[in-house]
Design a protein around this motif. Structure first.
Motif, short mmCIF file in Angstrom:
data_model
loop_
_atom_site.label_atom_id
_atom_site.label_comp_id
_atom_site.label_asym_id
_atom_site.label_seq_id
_atom_site.Cartn_x
_atom_site.Cartn_y
_atom_site.Cartn_z
N ARG A 129 0.86 -1.19 0.00
CA ARG A 129 0.00 0.00 0.00
C ARG A 129 0.90 1.24 0.00
NH1 ARG A 129 -3.92 -1.15 4.97
NH2 ARG A 129 -1.89 -1.30 6.00
N VAL A 130 0.39 2.32 -0.59
CA VAL A 130 1.24 3.50 -0.79
C VAL A 130 0.59 4.73 -0.17
CG1 VAL A 130 2.44 4.92 -2.48
CG2 VAL A 130 2.09 2.49 -2.93
N LEU A 131 1.43 5.55 0.43
CA LEU A 131 1.01 6.82 1.01
C LEU A 131 2.02 7.89 0.60
CD1 LEU A 131 -0.90 8.36 2.97
CD2 LEU A 131 0.69 7.74 4.81
N TYR A 132 1.51 9.04 0.18
CA TYR A 132 2.36 10.16 -0.23
C TYR A 132 2.20 11.27 0.82
CZ TYR A 132 1.74 7.45 -4.48
OH TYR A 132 1.66 6.42 -5.39
N LEU A 133 3.32 11.76 1.33
CA LEU A 133 3.28 12.77 2.39
C LEU A 133 3.95 14.06 1.94
CD1 LEU A 133 4.42 10.86 5.62
CD2 LEU A 133 2.13 11.65 5.08
N PHE A 134 3.39 15.18 2.38
CA PHE A 134 4.08 16.46 2.30
C PHE A 134 4.34 16.89 3.73
CE2 PHE A 134 2.41 16.18 -1.90
CZ PHE A 134 3.30 16.89 -2.70
N THR A 135 5.63 17.06 4.06
CA THR A 135 6.01 17.31 5.44
C THR A 135 7.04 18.42 5.54
OG1 THR A 135 7.82 15.72 5.36
CG2 THR A 135 5.68 14.86 6.01
N ASP A 136 7.20 18.90 6.75
CA ASP A 136 8.26 19.85 7.08
C ASP A 136 8.86 19.36 8.40
OD1 ASP A 136 9.81 21.98 8.02
OD2 ASP A 136 8.46 23.49 7.18
N ASN A 159 7.88 10.54 1.09
CA ASN A 159 7.86 11.75 1.91
C ASN A 159 8.49 12.91 1.13
OD1 ASN A 159 8.18 13.76 3.79
ND2 ASN A 159 9.19 12.50 5.31
N PHE A 160 7.64 13.86 0.69
CA PHE A 160 8.11 15.06 0.00
C PHE A 160 8.30 16.17 1.03
CE2 PHE A 160 5.82 12.58 -3.14
CZ PHE A 160 6.59 12.70 -4.29
N MET A 161 9.54 16.50 1.33
CA MET A 161 9.79 17.58 2.29
C MET A 161 9.57 18.94 1.61
SD MET A 161 13.11 16.61 4.59
CE MET A 161 14.20 16.46 3.15
N VAL A 162 8.81 19.80 2.27
CA VAL A 162 8.60 21.17 1.79
C VAL A 162 9.12 22.13 2.86
CG1 VAL A 162 6.74 20.79 0.14
CG2 VAL A 162 6.20 20.91 2.54
N PRO A 163 10.11 22.94 2.53
CA PRO A 163 10.70 23.83 3.53
C PRO A 163 9.87 25.09 3.75
CG PRO A 163 11.85 24.09 1.45
CD PRO A 163 10.82 23.00 1.25
N PHE A 164 8.70 24.92 4.36
CA PHE A 164 7.85 26.08 4.60
C PHE A 164 8.49 27.06 5.58
CE2 PHE A 164 3.80 23.57 3.44
CZ PHE A 164 3.82 24.08 2.15
#
Length: 258
Positions: A129-136, A159-164
């Motif tokens: 199973r797959v999960l896509y994350l946007f995280t900081d 896990n796609f890191m976004v440097p907010f």
């Protein structure tokens, strides 16, 4: 008139008075803000779960004002700490969708188009199973989400890191020899971005652009295989239910195409 009827009318009158008072408080505050700050386009004022604190919308921007001190405004998001739920994010998304109906909605996201090479990958069990994350890594709710994710079996996470907040810590994580270990150290509080700066080619700017394209405005944002999304902290049981729902949705879509 019977006693019961009189009591019923009294209750209705009381309820109507409370509603009118709430409406009057909101209308009064909105009028006061418009008069005091004529250069700002105030749209709406609505009550929050906090007594005497109101949510004030100015186009796509939102602030929070105390009824007794409208000369001060707090900008940010309102979070229910018990439920660990961002109460502002869904409203921001609604406004974004209303302003640009052509923008992708949660269900319209084609996860097959996500640039997986720009994500940190972890696998639990078979990872079917797959999960896509946007995280900081600075986000406290991302940190609290991590132990819940570990409880979910048979899962692959992108896990796609976004440097907010800033890039120093995300860059340090991405440039580490073991990115997953660095990520877990960061969310556990044992890795920070204060040491000597590191340099490597990283996808953080692309991740920010991707988040903007998809309408991701807060972290963590979880995107499931069927394109559905959740923003904010959720527990392992709810993640499990949404993963199951995603599998069911994709199977239904496949059957319709056949």
């Amino acid at each position: 008139m019977t006693k019961l009827t009189r009591l019923g009318l009294a209750a209705l009158t009381c309820a109507a008075t409370l509603v009118a008072h709430a409406s009057t408080a909101e209308d009064t505050l909105l009028a006061a803000l418009k008069q005091t700050y004529p250069g700002t386009a105030f749209d709406t004022v609505t009550a929050t779960p906090i007594p005497h604190v109101f949510e004030v919308w100015m186009g796509d921007n939102v602030g929070f004002v105390a009824e007794t001190r409208p000369d001060y405004m707090i900008f940010g998001r309102l979070v229910d700490l018990r439920a660990m739920r961002d109460l502002t994010a869904p409203k921001l998304q609604q406004r974004t969708n209303a302003a640009n109906p052509a923008a992708p909605t949660a269900a319209a996201i084609d996860v097959r188009q996500l640039p997986l090479a720009d994500a940190i990958v972890s696998t639990q069990g078979k990872g079917e199973r797959v999960l896509y994350l946007f995280t900081d890594p600075h986000c406290p709710y991302c940190r609290q989400l991590e132990p819940e994710l570990v409880k979910v079996p048979n899962l692959r996470i992108y896990n796609f890191m976004v440097p907010f907040q800033d890039q120093a810590l995300p860059v340090r994580i991405w440039c580490a020899a073991d990115r997953l270990a660095a990520w877990r150290s960061a969310v556990s509080g044992t890795l920070d971005g204060q040491s000597a700066p590191v340099r490597c080619v990283h996808p953080l700017d692309r991740n920010l652009a991707l988040a903007s394209k998809l309408g991701v405005q807060g972290t963590p944002t979880l995107i499931f295989a069927d394109g559905a999304r959740e923003t904010g902290f959720i527990r392992a049981g709810e993640i499990e239910a949404l993963l199951t729902q995603a599998v069911s949705s994709r199977q239904s879509s496949k059957n319709l195409k056949e």
